[in-house]
Design a protein around this motif. Structure first.
Motif, PDB file in Angstrom:
ATOM      1  N   MET A   1       0.851  -1.168   0.000  1.00 51.95           N
ATOM      2  CA  MET A   1       0.000   0.000   0.000  1.00 51.95           C
ATOM      3  C   MET A   1       0.898   1.232   0.000  1.00 51.95           C
ATOM      4  O   MET A   1       1.614   1.483   0.955  1.00 51.95           O
ATOM      5  CB  MET A   1      -0.881  -0.063   1.258  1.00 51.95           C
ATOM      6  N   PRO A   2       0.854   2.016  -1.074  1.00 51.06           N
ATOM      7  CA  PRO A   2       1.708   3.194  -1.136  1.00 51.06           C
ATOM      8  C   PRO A   2       1.272   4.276  -0.146  1.00 51.06           C
ATOM      9  O   PRO A   2       0.089   4.426   0.134  1.00 51.06           O
ATOM     10  CB  PRO A   2       1.553   3.694  -2.569  1.00 51.06           C
ATOM     11  N   VAL A   3       2.257   4.993   0.364  1.00 48.58           N
ATOM     12  CA  VAL A   3       1.999   6.125   1.261  1.00 48.58           C
ATOM     13  C   VAL A   3       2.495   7.370   0.542  1.00 48.58           C
ATOM     14  O   VAL A   3       3.643   7.414   0.083  1.00 48.58           O
ATOM     15  CB  VAL A   3       2.738   5.955   2.606  1.00 48.58           C
ATOM     16  N   VAL A   4       1.618   8.374   0.411  1.00 51.94           N
ATOM     17  CA  VAL A   4       2.003   9.629  -0.237  1.00 51.94           C
ATOM     18  C   VAL A   4       1.729  10.775   0.716  1.00 51.94           C
ATOM     19  O   VAL A   4       0.840  10.688   1.562  1.00 51.94           O
ATOM     20  CB  VAL A   4       1.236   9.849  -1.567  1.00 51.94           C
ATOM     21  N   ASN A   5       2.501  11.846   0.566  1.00 51.34           N
ATOM     22  CA  ASN A   5       2.246  12.995   1.429  1.00 51.34           C
ATOM     23  C   ASN A   5       1.141  13.861   0.819  1.00 51.34           C
ATOM     24  O   ASN A   5       0.729  13.650  -0.327  1.00 51.34           O
ATOM     25  CB  ASN A   5       3.529  13.778   1.720  1.00 51.34           C
TER      26      ASN A   5
END
Length: 75
Positions: A1-5
């Motif tokens: 699961m990608p985490v983006v700001n």
């Protein structure tokens, strides 16, 4: 699961939505702390789908007995 700001999410929202549509979950973080998760919606909402299937008795609106009222008020 990608985490983006947050900044990435704002500038790349269309791409992130395409990922979600493909079944992936995306986490949005603020200063490295996860604050939200984008997930695909589960089908279309159907207003009034339960209309006529749920009946609320008129007694539902009657005042509560004193002892039960005290319990709800923390007594």
């Amino acid at each position: 699961m990608p985490v983006v700001n947050v900044h990435q999410a704002k500038t790349q929202l269309s791409r992130l939505l395409a990922q979600v549509e493909a079944g992936e979950e995306v986490v949005i973080a603020r200063r490295g702390e996860p604050v939200a998760r984008l997930v695909r919606c589960k089908g279309k909402r159907q207003p009034d789908i339960l209309k006529g299937k749920i009946v609320i008795s008129d007694s539902f609106f009657d005042p509560l007995p004193e002892e039960e009222l005290k319990l709800w008020e923390g007594g």
